[in-house]
Design an enzyme around this catalytic site. Structure first.
Site, PDB file in Angstrom:
ATOM      1  N   CYS A  73     -11.142   6.738 -22.732  1.00 22.86           N
ATOM      2  CA  CYS A  73     -10.368   7.479 -23.738  1.00 22.86           C
ATOM      3  C   CYS A  73     -10.794   8.930 -23.921  1.00 22.86           C
ATOM      4  CB  CYS A  73     -10.437   6.748 -25.086  1.00 22.86           C
ATOM      5  SG  CYS A  73      -9.447   5.236 -25.132  1.00 22.86           S
ATOM      6  N   ILE A  74     -12.013   9.146 -24.385  1.00 22.40           N
ATOM      7  CA  ILE A  74     -12.407  10.497 -24.811  1.00 22.40           C
ATOM      8  C   ILE A  74     -12.331  11.526 -23.683  1.00 22.40           C
ATOM      9  CG2 ILE A  74     -14.207  11.866 -25.904  1.00 22.40           C
ATOM     10  CD1 ILE A  74     -15.142   9.400 -27.338  1.00 22.40           C
TER      11      ILE A  74
END
Length: 435
Positions: free
Chosen positions: A272-273
């Site tokens: 994600c990040i």
């Protein structure tokens, strides 16, 4: 005839989950534990077989829970997408990676939706959980599903609810993490929220549209990306000024308001990040908007692996050694501590950079015995021994696993570069340098 909402409230609805990875399998398990007949779908037959044998492969799933649910018949897995025809609600939890140009690759989402089209039926709810750019649900998925002849809001319901799984988190799991839900119509929102309320032991926050829910997820992870970028840049500056960034953060933490601690490291990993800000900046360009702050943080974080290798080089120079030919032991290849997930791991980027510079690299990770990343495949050491440590020119700690004997490392390592400050309580520290 019961409405879909009533079937959900009475636990008579059959639920489906497409994609049985880090997001999908824990969600399928929670649906089944809540008393819903649940089917998990995956194109990988080995995952399907493992689920049906009650064998868990995801860290956040309790082995005994999976085995009991499968044995009771309330949960099963299949690769046959036609079985979605028997489902009242289907959640899509498939990967949304970036392509070679750092742009969203929607292949898995499109493939899942297109596979679902022949089996969509009246009063079915479809929810996308995969992290994506704002507009995906309404601009991509809705038209695809409506190509079946059914109309959203009239014949079927469609919503977006971002996954919020944090692998390895000991407090917040799928069950107790608050949910955000945004539907294409008010009724879609209501039905999707009702489903999650029946499954989770956490609040469900309703928003006005899928786009709001999609943007909310990107804000969460972009917020973290920017703050990690800030502290990484501060770490580089502090090193030049001979100031400990770790001591600075501990001092700043004493303020009871206005400061939330973030910590430096060798980069950002996970699904994600590192990826989500690219989704946001890509979509922003459609509106002629340049996300300068976001892109600056991405550049800083993306360069941290290279910066760490430069720091390793400087340490080796003190011993009159070069990167080329040095034996380097890397501790940890997972992207975060105490998990077995190495997606986008900065540790692997460090290894790749070291090998590119001619270093002889080995690694030890108690949770990852081997990995394959792009063109690089490596097998890890089975044991971390005195002999392995002594024979290395430097030890690089890239992941802060707790199941590592760091005192052993300190005792026998010629030099240590600790990118996670995991050895902060280890003394003496003559052979330890911290990011």
């Amino acid at each position: 005839m019961q409405s879909l909402k009533e079937k959900i409230q009475n636990k008579q609805a059959k639920l489906g989950v497409i994609g049985l990875g880090y997001i999908g399998l824990p969600l399928a398990v929670e649906k089944a534990k809540a008393g819903f007949k649940t089917i998990g779908f995956d194109i990988l037959q080995n995952k399907v077989d493992m689920v049906n044998q009650g064998h868990n492969y995801i860290g956040d799933v309790v082995n005994e829970d999976l085995e009991a649910l499968v044995k009771s018949g309330i949960l099963k897995a299949t690769s046959d997408i036609s079985e979605t025809a028997s489902c009242d609600c289907v959640c899509i939890c498939v990967p949304t990676p970036l392509d070679s140009h750092q742009q969203p690759n929607m292949y898995y989402v499109k493939y899942s939706v297109e596979s679902l089209i022949p089996y969509i039926h009246k009063n079915m709810l479809v929810v996308l959980e995969s992290t994506t750019y704002p507009g995906t649900t309404e601009e991509l998925i809705k038209p695809l599903l409506e190509s079946s002849g059914f109309k959203c809001g009239k014949d079927f319901y469609l919503a977006f609810s971002p996954e919020r799984v944090d692998p390895g988190n000991l407090i917040y799991k799928t069950k107790n993490t608050p949910k955000v839900v945004g539907g294409c119509t008010p009724e879609s929102t209501d039905i999707a929220a009702t489903m999650y309320e029946m499954i989770l032991n956490a609040p469900v926050h309703r928003v006005s549209s899928p786009a709001v829910a999609e943007m909310e997820k990107l804000l969460e992870n972009t917020y973290r990306n920017i703050n990690i970028g800030l502290v990484n840049e501060m770490a580089i500056l502090c090193n030049k000024m001979h100031i400990s960034i770790w001591e600075v953060i501990e001092a700043a933490k004493t303020k009871p308001y206005g400061f939330l601690p973030f910590y430096p490291g060798p980069g950002i990993g996970g699904h994600c990040i590192p990826l989500d800000p690219y989704y946001l900046s890509w979509k922003a360009r459609e509106y002629g908007f340049h996300t300068s702050m976001i892109e600056a943080s991405m550049m800083i974080n993306d360069k941290m692996a290279e910066y760490c290798v430069n720091r390793v080089s400087h340490i080796l120079n003190k011993f009159k050694k070069a990167l080329n030919g040095s034996k380097i032991l890397v501790l940890g290849v997972a992207y975060k501590q105490d998990i077995d997930d190495y997606r986008e791991s900065p540790a692997i980027k460090i290894i790749e950079e070291l090998i590119k510079n001619g270093s002889k690299v080995s690694y030890y990770d108690p949770l990852i015995k081997a990995f394959k990343n792009n063109n690089l495949s490596m097998e890890g050491l089975l044991y971390l021994t005195q002999e392995v440590i002594e024979s290395s020119d430097i030890v690089v700690i890239a992941t802060a696993h707790t199941k590592v004997d760091y005192k052993l490392v300190q005792n026998y390592a010629k030099a240590i570069f600790d990118t996670k400050n995991v050895m902060k309580n280890i003394f003496p520290r003559d052979n330890i340098e911290v990011l």
